[in-house]
Scaffold this motif. Structure first.
Motif, PDB file in Angstrom:
ATOM      1  N   TYR A 282       0.808  -1.213   0.000  1.00 26.13           N
ATOM      2  CA  TYR A 282       0.000   0.000   0.000  1.00 26.13           C
ATOM      3  C   TYR A 282       0.848   1.272   0.000  1.00 26.13           C
ATOM      4  CZ  TYR A 282      -3.701  -3.274   1.216  1.00 26.13           C
ATOM      5  OH  TYR A 282      -4.585  -4.324   1.202  1.00 26.13           O
ATOM      6  N   TYR A 283       2.136   1.141   0.304  1.00 26.19           N
ATOM      7  CA  TYR A 283       3.010   2.320   0.386  1.00 26.19           C
ATOM      8  C   TYR A 283       4.276   2.133  -0.439  1.00 26.19           C
ATOM      9  CZ  TYR A 283      -0.016   3.778   4.225  1.00 26.19           C
ATOM     10  OH  TYR A 283      -1.111   4.154   4.988  1.00 26.19           O
ATOM     11  N   THR A 284       4.117   1.610  -1.643  1.00 24.86           N
ATOM     12  CA  THR A 284       5.253   1.409  -2.536  1.00 24.86           C
ATOM     13  C   THR A 284       4.904   1.909  -3.928  1.00 24.86           C
ATOM     14  OG1 THR A 284       5.948  -0.559  -1.302  1.00 24.86           O
ATOM     15  CG2 THR A 284       6.854  -0.282  -3.509  1.00 24.86           C
ATOM     16  N   ARG A 285       5.779   2.735  -4.502  1.00 25.35           N
ATOM     17  CA  ARG A 285       5.570   3.203  -5.858  1.00 25.35           C
ATOM     18  C   ARG A 285       5.687   2.028  -6.832  1.00 25.35           C
ATOM     19  NH1 ARG A 285       8.964   8.519  -7.148  1.00 25.35           N
ATOM     20  NH2 ARG A 285       7.464   8.489  -8.871  1.00 25.35           N
ATOM     21  N   PRO A 286       4.890   1.983  -7.908  1.00 28.74           N
ATOM     22  CA  PRO A 286       4.009   3.061  -8.398  1.00 28.74           C
ATOM     23  C   PRO A 286       2.574   2.973  -7.898  1.00 28.74           C
ATOM     24  CG  PRO A 286       4.156   1.345 -10.042  1.00 28.74           C
ATOM     25  CD  PRO A 286       5.046   0.914  -8.906  1.00 28.74           C
TER      26      PRO A 286
ATOM     27  N   SER B 209       8.949   2.232   3.452  1.00 31.15           N
ATOM     28  CA  SER B 209       9.363   0.840   3.649  1.00 31.15           C
ATOM     29  C   SER B 209       9.845   0.587   5.070  1.00 31.15           C
ATOM     30  CB  SER B 209      10.484   0.477   2.674  1.00 31.15           C
ATOM     31  OG  SER B 209      11.689   1.128   3.023  1.00 31.15           O
ATOM     32  N   ASP B 210       9.628  -0.646   5.518  1.00 32.09           N
ATOM     33  CA  ASP B 210      10.221  -1.098   6.786  1.00 32.09           C
ATOM     34  C   ASP B 210      10.551  -2.583   6.604  1.00 32.09           C
ATOM     35  OD1 ASP B 210       7.625  -2.013   6.680  1.00 32.09           O
ATOM     36  OD2 ASP B 210       7.005  -1.242   8.626  1.00 32.09           O
TER      37      ASP B 210
ATOM     38  N   TYR C 153      -4.031   4.444   9.228  1.00 34.01           N
ATOM     39  CA  TYR C 153      -4.103   5.803   9.777  1.00 34.01           C
ATOM     40  C   TYR C 153      -2.772   6.231  10.378  1.00 34.01           C
ATOM     41  CZ  TYR C 153      -6.086   9.991  11.882  1.00 34.01           C
ATOM     42  OH  TYR C 153      -6.353  11.303  12.212  1.00 34.01           O
ATOM     43  N   ARG C 154      -2.114   5.308  11.080  1.00 37.88           N
ATOM     44  CA  ARG C 154      -0.814   5.653  11.670  1.00 37.88           C
ATOM     45  C   ARG C 154       0.198   6.014  10.584  1.00 37.88           C
ATOM     46  NH1 ARG C 154      -0.376   0.399  15.366  1.00 37.88           N
ATOM     47  NH2 ARG C 154      -2.034  -0.208  13.924  1.00 37.88           N
ATOM     48  N   PHE C 155       0.283   5.206   9.543  1.00 40.43           N
ATOM     49  CA  PHE C 155       1.232   5.491   8.468  1.00 40.43           C
ATOM     50  C   PHE C 155       0.889   6.811   7.785  1.00 40.43           C
ATOM     51  CE2 PHE C 155       2.946   1.403   9.146  1.00 40.43           C
ATOM     52  CZ  PHE C 155       4.122   1.280   8.409  1.00 40.43           C
ATOM     53  N   ASN C 156      -0.385   7.082   7.591  1.00 39.51           N
ATOM     54  CA  ASN C 156      -0.780   8.323   6.924  1.00 39.51           C
ATOM     55  C   ASN C 156      -0.490   9.553   7.777  1.00 39.51           C
ATOM     56  OD1 ASN C 156      -1.612   6.885   4.712  1.00 39.51           O
ATOM     57  ND2 ASN C 156      -3.778   6.887   5.254  1.00 39.51           N
TER      58      ASN C 156
ATOM     59  N   PHE D 272      -5.788   4.891  -4.917  1.00 41.46           N
ATOM     60  CA  PHE D 272      -4.624   4.257  -5.526  1.00 41.46           C
ATOM     61  C   PHE D 272      -4.832   2.775  -5.827  1.00 41.46           C
ATOM     62  CE2 PHE D 272      -3.333   7.481  -2.368  1.00 41.46           C
ATOM     63  CZ  PHE D 272      -2.934   8.482  -3.263  1.00 41.46           C
ATOM     64  N   GLN D 273      -5.618   2.087  -5.020  1.00 44.28           N
ATOM     65  CA  GLN D 273      -5.872   0.667  -5.226  1.00 44.28           C
ATOM     66  C   GLN D 273      -7.062   0.257  -4.364  1.00 44.28           C
ATOM     67  OE1 GLN D 273      -2.631  -1.786  -3.378  1.00 44.28           O
ATOM     68  NE2 GLN D 273      -1.684   0.210  -3.040  1.00 44.28           N
ATOM     69  N   SER D 274      -7.516  -0.975  -4.536  1.00 44.42           N
ATOM     70  CA  SER D 274      -8.696  -1.431  -3.810  1.00 44.42           C
ATOM     71  C   SER D 274      -8.392  -1.650  -2.336  1.00 44.42           C
ATOM     72  CB  SER D 274      -9.217  -2.735  -4.415  1.00 44.42           C
ATOM     73  OG  SER D 274      -8.219  -3.736  -4.360  1.00 44.42           O
ATOM     74  N   LYS D 275      -9.431  -1.519  -1.512  1.00 43.26           N
ATOM     75  CA  LYS D 275      -9.276  -1.766  -0.085  1.00 43.26           C
ATOM     76  C   LYS D 275      -9.130  -3.256   0.184  1.00 43.26           C
ATOM     77  CE  LYS D 275     -11.413   2.168   2.258  1.00 43.26           C
ATOM     78  NZ  LYS D 275     -12.398   2.576   3.290  1.00 43.26           N
TER      79      LYS D 275
END
Length: 551
Positions: free
Chosen positions: A311-315, A322-323, A377-380, A408-411
């Protein structure tokens, strides 16, 4: 000459004042923007309380609360409000044990555990027993599945946890598989107590809280919630907020190092400053050597799959957050190319996150009550705040934070619907009985009025039949409501069709524990929440030789 010098001094002074004024104006604007966006985004969420702190260049630039500490009452949250920080506790574990080892040359992080515990057969696997070290525990590379449900056992102690390790199977490769495991941090808690000669709570206070002036921080195991400025924990149960009983938090935190610390935004700002300053207190006194702190922050094992990476990687996402590696109580990775140290904390009723940018002398902490599925929510929140203070153009606003990740993509797929009316394929009485497992201990399957239930330790579960014979959905109720839902177990039958055991994948999916039946339904309590003393005496001779009872 003198006039020119005076003019230059006045010019420099004016420029300095102008720069400081502009800096303050910028910070005030950032603060206003953060407050507005957080206030707006909370309107679409079911999180009653939230606290955030930010440190930059050695200063606390933001620390405040949002919402209410108690649902239905306007009890304001502040920077001094306590939250459970859950697995953020793990960084305290690593800092404390490394500090004690640094001060005591008898052991190091590479000392084999068999030497520490004076036991040559600590684990079921001979390789683990011979070679596993403190370092291996600190970075989750033991290859043993989590088995977190053991923490429900009322007989569990920090002292007898080590005896249970002898009976847990490893399904991953030692030092090559990242298996997040709270029980290993329970072992670290016990090792620290052995090294320091005091309870883990007392050692944390002496070596970390007091020197860093974290005066409000406490522990779920020892705190009196009635005397604290505490945000009450809540879980979202089918859209309804339910308060998490404090007794659950106290019992669940028994191993402590797995996640028992309570802290505030103000205190966690001091904790972040300690790590960003290279191991010094706010007064400049060195608390931990640079070498030791660097060792804690150095990645040791790759995390093969991350809950949030897709959910947090381009593109797929405008940025990459990243972690993908683990150090000692810290994850390591990158955000927008900036090196970060981070960790999330999730326990029942509380959610937390800390993100440090060592090269930018910058850090963000957040804690909230309620749920935060997939850590979104925490990441955002951390992405938004990081962008603002790092001078990057924010890619999120309140509306996007509410709908994420839909743009950006489906839930993620929704949880299954449970048919609570479906009847089991066989007579319910066939399932009733008393079951045992090494290392879990005792479990009771009973019929409570019309409902089939499973009791394990202080955890009670309702069982709902699936379409497959002898398989059931497991739903936690009572004190542990919201702990385990939509997971499964299945009863095992012998060749003659008699139910002889139950495999509970709800307790551990990678290696489901199998509890064997030691007393049939005719002897088992049918309406008891916990087995009586007389009932336990009935099965004592049956199980004592198998070592199920831990002292």
């Amino acid at each position: 000459m003198i006039e020119n010098r005076i003019q230059r001094i006045l010019m420099i002074t004016c420029l300095t004042v102008l720069i400081i004024s502009n800096g303050k104006a910028d910070r005030n604007k950032i603060t206003e923007d953060i407050v507005k966006i957080i206030d707006d985004s909370l309107k679409c969420r079911n999180n009653p309380a939230l606290a955030i702190s930010v440190v930059k260049d050695g200063n606390v630039v933001f620390s405040r609360g949002f919402g209410s500490r108690v649902v239905g009452q306007q009890v304001n949250v502040s920077g001094s409000t306590l939250f459970g920080v859950a697995s953020l506790t793990k960084a305290f574990v690593s800092t404390l044990i490394v500090k004690l080892l640094d001060e005591n040359s008898k052991y190091t992080v590479d000392t084999p555990l068999r030497i520490v515990f004076d036991d040559e057969s600590l684990f079921k696997d001979e390789i683990l027993s011979k070679y596993a070290t403190i370092r291996d525990l600190l970075c989750h590379r033991m290859g043993i599945p989590g088995n977190d449900a053991i923490r429900l056992d009322t007989n569990l102690t920090r002292e007898n946890l080590v005896q249970r390790m002898k009976h847990l199977d490893g399904t991953g490769r030692f030092r090559d598989s990242f298996y997040y495991n709270n029980l290993m941090f329970g072992l670290l808690t016990r090792i620290t107590e052995m090294l320091g000669g005091k309870t883990w709570e007392a050692l944390v206070k002496e070596h970390i809280f007091d020197p860093l002036d974290m005066t409000s921080s406490n522990f779920a195991t020892t705190a009196d919630p009635e005397k604290l400025e505490l945000a009450k924990g809540y879980v979202d149960h089918n859209g309804e907020l339910k308060e998490v009983p404090w007794e659950f938090s106290r019992r669940w935190g028994k191993l402590c190092g797995a996640g028992c610390i309570l802290s505030t935004a103000d205190d966690m700002a001091k904790w972040m400053q300690f790590h960003l300053s290279g191991g010094k207190t706010r007064k400049g006194k060195r608390l931990l050597s640079k070498r030791a702190l660097s060792m804690i922050h150095t990645p040791l094992i790759r995390i093969a799959t991350s809950t949030t990476s897709k959910y947090y990687t381009r593109p797929l996402s405008p940025v990459t957050f990243s972690d993908d590696s683990y150090a000692m109580g810290w994850k390591t990775g990158y955000y927008r190319g900036y090196k970060i140290l981070s960790h999330t904390g999730s326990t029942y009723g509380y959610r937390a996150k800390v993100t440090l940018y060592p090269d930018m002398n910058f850090g963000v902490f957040s804690a909230m009550t309620g749920d935060d599925p997939n850590f979104f929510y925490r990441f955002n929140v951390h992405s938004l705040i990081s962008d603002m203070y790092l001078g990057e153009k924010p890619w999120l606003n309140a509306s996007m934070m509410c709908s994420f990740p839909e743009l950006f993509q489906s839930k993620p797929s929704s949880k299954p619907q449970i048919n609570t009316k479906r009847k089991p394929a066989r007579n319910v009485r066939d399932y009733l009985g008393f079951y045992t497992n090494i290392p879990y201990g005792f479990a009771t399957v009973a019929k409570n009025e019309t409902q089939l239930t499973l009791q394990y330790g202080f955890g009670r579960f309702e069982l709902y039949a699936k379409t497959t014979k002898d398989e059931f959905y497991v739903q936690s109720v009572g004190m542990i409501t919201g702990l385990t839902n939509f997971k499964s177990l299945k009863f095992i039958e012998s060749s003659d069709g008699t139910v002889t055991a139950v495999e509970i994948s709800a307790f551990e999916s990678k290696d489901p524990p199998v509890f064997r039946k030691v007393l049939p339904s005719s002897h088992a309590p049918t309406n008891a929440v916990l087995p009586t003393r007389c009932f336990i005496l009935q099965v004592f001779l049956t199980v004592v030789l198998s070592g199920v009872i831990f002292c």
